[in-house]
Design an enzyme around this catalytic site. Structure first.
Site, mmCIF file in Angstrom:
data_model
loop_
_atom_site.group_PDB
_atom_site.id
_atom_site.type_symbol
_atom_site.label_atom_id
_atom_site.label_comp_id
_atom_site.label_asym_id
_atom_site.label_seq_id
_atom_site.Cartn_x
_atom_site.Cartn_y
_atom_site.Cartn_z
ATOM 1 N N HIS A 177 1.503 4.705 4.337
ATOM 2 C CA HIS A 177 0.721 5.344 3.279
ATOM 3 C C HIS A 177 1.233 6.758 3.014
ATOM 4 C CE1 HIS A 177 -3.056 2.619 3.962
ATOM 5 N NE2 HIS A 177 -1.969 1.938 3.623
ATOM 6 N N SER A 202 0.805 -1.225 0.000
ATOM 7 C CA SER A 202 0.000 0.000 0.000
ATOM 8 C C SER A 202 0.836 1.272 0.000
ATOM 9 C CB SER A 202 -0.964 0.005 1.194
ATOM 10 O OG SER A 202 -0.280 -0.243 2.398
#
Length: 244
Positions: free
Chosen positions: A178, A132
């Site tokens: 992230h 991610s």
């Protein structure tokens, strides 16, 4: 999304080879982890697999490769499927717009950016894995392209907003990974797309444009690699790695 660079990226038979290859690598790594543990759901529950994840003991032991390998591991099939779908959606567009080499650079540096953020600010008592961080870098790159071509970014901003809320709502999600990936992906893409515009238009050549873009990527790569190396080199206290 409009394509940049040579006409080869707009042919009907063009395929996002790098995106598909990355998906294949992630699936193969997941299969390896499931085989090692004998479980699809608990595929991280073994020393052989967990030693490739980003964690405090691994960092204390100087296992620098976890800054890379952690980006190809996933906690269970749902985690893998969500990330691979996101990679499929964003990877194809960014790869077609920027070309395979620049796409690969954005993905790699975004992965390292996510790892660097976790290493410096969120390492304690956590095990971090997943693609991610790199995928958020692709989202950042897509945002740069939307702005560059003056496309309506509403849908993309909505996706970013939903992911930001999810990152802070669910404790199992690494919002630092992230964020680090998003920042690096945005900066690298901006280096490729915007920085060459600083060159005088009447004397701007394709070689200069590409060279300046890659120079920006090189500087960012040096910074993030140095940040990771310093963290591994100075992290206090050697520990014996154990999996609970």
């Amino acid at each position: 999304m409009t394509a940049l660079g040579t006409g080869t990226t707009t042919r009907r038979d063009w395929q996002p080879v790098v995106t598909y290859s990355l998906i294949a690598v992630n699936v193969i790594v997941f299969a390896f982890s499931a085989k090692q543990t004998g479980s699809i759901e608990n595929n991280m529950a073994s020393y052989e697999v967990a030693r490739f994840a980003l964690s405090e003991p691994a960092t204390a032991n100087g296992w620098w490769w976890t800054a890379v390998t952690s980006g190809f591991l996933h906690f269970g099939p749902i985690h893998l499927l969500v990330n691979m779908f996101s990679l499929y959606v964003f990877g194809r567009n960014v790869e077609q717009a920027l070309g395979r080499a620049r796409f690969g650079a954005i993905y790699a540096l975004s992965l390292l950016g996510g790892s660097a953020a976790v290493l410096w600010f969120g390492l304690e008592r956590t095990i971090t894995v997943g693609a991610s961080g790199a995928i958020f870098g692709l989202i950042g790159a897509a945002l740069v392209l939307f702005l560059k071509f003056r496309l309506n970014p509403t849908s993309l901003l909505l996706i970013i907003g939903v992911n930001v809320v999810a990152s802070f709502t669910f404790s199992s999600i690494s919002w630092l990974g992230h964020l680090g990936g998003f920042i690096l992906g945005t900066l690298v893409a901006a280096g490729f797309v915007y920085v060459p515009e600083l060159l005088p238009r009447d004397r701007r050549t394709r070689q200069q444009v590409e060279g300046l873009g890659w120079a920006c990527a090189g500087v960012l790569a040096a910074v993030v690699v140095a940040a990771i190396a310093i963290r591994f080199g100075t992290y206090p206290g050697a520990q014996v790695y154990s999996v609970r």
